[in-house]
Design a protein around this motif. Structure first.
Motif, PDB file in Angstrom:
ATOM      1  N   GLU A   9     112.113  54.004  83.275  1.00 41.89           N
ATOM      2  CA  GLU A   9     113.226  53.725  82.122  1.00 41.89           C
ATOM      3  C   GLU A   9     114.406  54.678  82.238  1.00 41.89           C
ATOM      4  N   ASN A  10     114.342  55.776  82.785  1.00 43.24           N
ATOM      5  CA  ASN A  10     115.312  56.923  82.927  1.00 43.24           C
ATOM      6  C   ASN A  10     116.479  56.651  83.971  1.00 43.24           C
ATOM      7  N   ILE A  11     116.095  55.792  84.745  1.00 42.27           N
ATOM      8  CA  ILE A  11     116.867  55.545  86.117  1.00 42.27           C
ATOM      9  C   ILE A  11     117.650  54.246  85.890  1.00 42.27           C
ATOM     10  N   THR A  12     119.088  54.782  86.030  1.00 38.23           N
ATOM     11  CA  THR A  12     120.363  53.538  86.170  1.00 38.23           C
ATOM     12  C   THR A  12     120.515  53.538  87.610  1.00 38.23           C
ATOM     13  N   GLU A  13     121.533  52.659  88.042  1.00 38.37           N
ATOM     14  CA  GLU A  13     122.038  52.543  89.215  1.00 38.37           C
ATOM     15  C   GLU A  13     122.643  53.787  89.885  1.00 38.37           C
ATOM     16  N   ASN A  14     123.150  54.615  89.164  1.00 39.11           N
ATOM     17  CA  ASN A  14     124.003  55.719  89.669  1.00 39.11           C
ATOM     18  C   ASN A  14     123.301  57.030  89.112  1.00 39.11           C
ATOM     19  N   ASP A  15     122.698  57.106  87.965  1.00 41.35           N
ATOM     20  CA  ASP A  15     122.273  58.130  87.223  1.00 41.35           C
ATOM     21  C   ASP A  15     120.683  58.118  86.879  1.00 41.35           C
ATOM     22  N   ILE A  16     120.275  59.570  86.729  1.00 42.76           N
ATOM     23  CA  ILE A  16     118.735  59.654  85.970  1.00 42.76           C
ATOM     24  C   ILE A  16     119.095  60.509  84.822  1.00 42.76           C
ATOM     25  N   LEU A  17     118.278  60.097  83.820  1.00 42.96           N
ATOM     26  CA  LEU A  17     118.154  61.178  82.820  1.00 42.96           C
ATOM     27  C   LEU A  17     117.036  61.928  82.337  1.00 42.96           C
ATOM     28  N   ILE A  18     116.867  63.000  82.449  1.00 46.09           N
ATOM     29  CA  ILE A  18     115.712  63.751  82.439  1.00 46.09           C
ATOM     30  C   ILE A  18     115.733  64.267  80.739  1.00 46.09           C
ATOM     31  N   THR A  19     114.641  63.736  80.345  1.00 43.01           N
ATOM     32  CA  THR A  19     114.260  64.078  78.985  1.00 43.01           C
ATOM     33  C   THR A  19     112.966  64.660  78.297  1.00 43.01           C
ATOM     34  N   ASP A  20     112.398  65.051  79.532  1.00 38.49           N
ATOM     35  CA  ASP A  20     111.116  65.763  79.226  1.00 38.49           C
ATOM     36  C   ASP A  20     111.427  67.204  78.519  1.00 38.49           C
ATOM     37  N   GLU A  21     110.929  67.629  77.439  1.00 31.27           N
ATOM     38  CA  GLU A  21     111.324  69.106  76.776  1.00 31.27           C
ATOM     39  C   GLU A  21     111.164  70.142  77.867  1.00 31.27           C
ATOM     40  N   GLN A  22     109.850  70.085  78.309  1.00 30.19           N
ATOM     41  CA  GLN A  22     109.654  71.262  79.153  1.00 30.19           C
ATOM     42  C   GLN A  22     110.282  71.312  80.520  1.00 30.19           C
ATOM     43  N   ASP A  23     110.518  70.121  81.061  1.00 26.71           N
ATOM     44  CA  ASP A  23     111.479  70.243  82.196  1.00 26.71           C
ATOM     45  C   ASP A  23     112.930  70.603  81.897  1.00 26.71           C
ATOM     46  N   ILE A  24     113.401  70.178  80.782  1.00 26.29           N
ATOM     47  CA  ILE A  24     114.826  70.640  80.394  1.00 26.29           C
ATOM     48  C   ILE A  24     114.798  72.037  80.189  1.00 26.29           C
ATOM     49  N   ASN A  25     113.824  72.592  79.520  1.00 23.77           N
ATOM     50  CA  ASN A  25     113.721  74.242  79.357  1.00 23.77           C
ATOM     51  C   ASN A  25     113.688  74.898  80.604  1.00 23.77           C
ATOM     52  N   HIS A  26     112.611  74.392  81.583  1.00 21.11           N
ATOM     53  CA  HIS A  26     112.541  74.956  82.865  1.00 21.11           C
ATOM     54  C   HIS A  26     113.884  74.908  83.672  1.00 21.11           C
ATOM     55  N   ILE A  27     114.744  73.950  83.572  1.00 18.49           N
ATOM     56  CA  ILE A  27     115.938  73.534  84.520  1.00 18.49           C
ATOM     57  C   ILE A  27     116.973  74.543  83.983  1.00 18.49           C
ATOM     58  N   LYS A  28     117.157  74.698  82.631  1.00 16.61           N
ATOM     59  CA  LYS A  28     118.251  75.215  81.828  1.00 16.61           C
ATOM     60  C   LYS A  28     117.999  76.816  81.869  1.00 16.61           C
ATOM     61  N   ASN A  29     116.728  76.858  81.383  1.00 18.38           N
ATOM     62  CA  ASN A  29     116.384  78.447  80.905  1.00 18.38           C
ATOM     63  C   ASN A  29     115.724  79.495  82.019  1.00 18.38           C
ATOM     64  N   VAL A  30     114.887  78.751  82.627  1.00 20.16           N
ATOM     65  CA  VAL A  30     114.162  79.359  83.810  1.00 20.16           C
ATOM     66  C   VAL A  30     114.793  79.287  84.979  1.00 20.16           C
ATOM     67  N   LEU A  31     115.206  78.188  85.564  1.00 23.15           N
ATOM     68  CA  LEU A  31     115.801  78.238  86.796  1.00 23.15           C
ATOM     69  C   LEU A  31     117.285  78.495  86.746  1.00 23.15           C
ATOM     70  N   ARG A  32     117.977  78.325  85.700  1.00 23.46           N
ATOM     71  CA  ARG A  32     119.196  78.447  85.172  1.00 23.46           C
ATOM     72  C   ARG A  32     120.170  77.732  86.187  1.00 23.46           C
ATOM     73  N   MET A  33     119.792  76.482  86.200  1.00 20.80           N
ATOM     74  CA  MET A  33     120.504  75.665  87.381  1.00 20.80           C
ATOM     75  C   MET A  33     121.985  75.268  86.444  1.00 20.80           C
ATOM     76  N   ARG A  34     122.910  74.850  87.594  1.00 16.78           N
ATOM     77  CA  ARG A  34     124.101  74.911  87.015  1.00 16.78           C
ATOM     78  C   ARG A  34     124.592  73.566  87.456  1.00 16.78           C
ATOM     79  N   GLN A  35     125.576  72.927  87.156  1.00 16.47           N
ATOM     80  CA  GLN A  35     126.464  71.850  87.608  1.00 16.47           C
ATOM     81  C   GLN A  35     126.569  71.620  89.002  1.00 16.47           C
ATOM     82  N   GLY A  36     126.035  70.598  89.796  1.00 20.05           N
ATOM     83  CA  GLY A  36     126.376  70.451  91.202  1.00 20.05           C
ATOM     84  C   GLY A  36     125.317  70.792  91.915  1.00 20.05           C
ATOM     85  N   GLU A  37     124.252  71.745  91.390  1.00 14.83           N
ATOM     86  CA  GLU A  37     122.885  72.021  92.179  1.00 14.83           C
ATOM     87  C   GLU A  37     122.302  70.812  92.542  1.00 14.83           C
TER      88      GLU A  37
END
Length: 248
Positions: A9-37
């Motif tokens: 349900e989080n998949i659209t034609e062109n985008d995907i929305l990540i809503t899992d709190e653990q995954d959000i924290n891991h991507i932003k604060n652990v991996l420190r990913m940036r736009q475009g990665e």
């Protein structure tokens, strides 16, 4: 490339929305990913992997733009269930991690007569929750397209009954026929839809347990002339099956 699991349900034609709190924290604060990665997002329901680029890093969600879709499954053609006799200490964590890496689709912890570990309902529930987190982490690392489930702890009788729903059952046993017979049995796995593997705890199976499994259709096999530890036996069988069943 890092991989995470997402819901359809989080998949659209062109985008995907990540809503899992653990995954959000891991991507932003652990991996420190940036736009475009680049990031790989896998949907269990469809068996597809989406190669995406991070587009927006919000507080309540991360939006990623779909760049490519990989529909090739990384799963084995036979669904394998590992019935693992409860081992001592933290061995179960290692067993689950490696079983997921080797392609098992499901792990069932089994309380057998010679299992040293005795878990009450409360402790068992906490253990299973922890084990499922390990399975999820291992699935990400191995780039699986599904997260293998660790079932609630079963009794031996429950595990045998559950095994009856599978197309083929294997039980490594020190008193099984020679290696030639085992090769023949393992060769017959191809073309099956589901397979169960029964592994005993440190003390091994009782003769009564083996007899009950055989009555349910399990075939005993040998893994050679050496006695393997409980944390090694399942991995040995899974390694053989992975090599035999893996498709190009």
């Amino acid at each position: 490339m890092y991989q995470f699991f997402i819901q359809p349900e989080n998949i659209t034609e062109n985008d995907i929305l990540i809503t899992d709190e653990q995954d959000i924290n891991h991507i932003k604060n652990v991996l420190r990913m940036r736009q475009g990665e680049k990031i790989a997002l896998c949907c269990e329901a469809s068996g597809k992997e989406y190669i995406c680029s991070v587009e927006e890093l919000g507080e309540e969600g991360i939006r990623a733009r779909i760049e490519d879709i990989n529909g090739q499954s990384r799963e084995l053609p036979v669904r394998i269930t590992l019935f693992q006799g409860l081992p001592k200490g933290d061995k179960m964590e290692l067993i689950i991690q490696k079983a997921v890496e080797l392609g098992a689709a499901e792990i069932v912890p089994v309380a057998m007569k010679r299992s040293v570990v005795k878990l009450d309902a409360k402790k068992a529930a906490k253990k299973v929750q922890r084990w499922n987190e390990i399975a999820k982490s291992a699935a990400k690392q191995a780039k699986r397209t599904l997260i293998p489930e660790v079932k609630p702890v079963m009794s031996w009788r429950e595990a045998v009954e559950y095994g009856k729903s599978l197309e083929m059952l294997l039980l490594p046993y020190e008193d099984a026929e020679g290696i030639g017979h085992s090769r023949e049995v393992l060769a017959s796995v191809k073309g099956r839809q589901s397979l169960g593997i029964y592994i005993g705890p440190e003390g091994g199976f009782q003769a009564e347990e083996v007899a009950q499994a055989e009555e349910a259709g399990a075939q005993t096999i040998t893994l050679g002339h050496r006695i393997l530890r409980t944390e090694t036996a399942g991995m040995a069988v899974l390694s053989i099956l992975m090599f035999m069943l893996e498709e190009d």
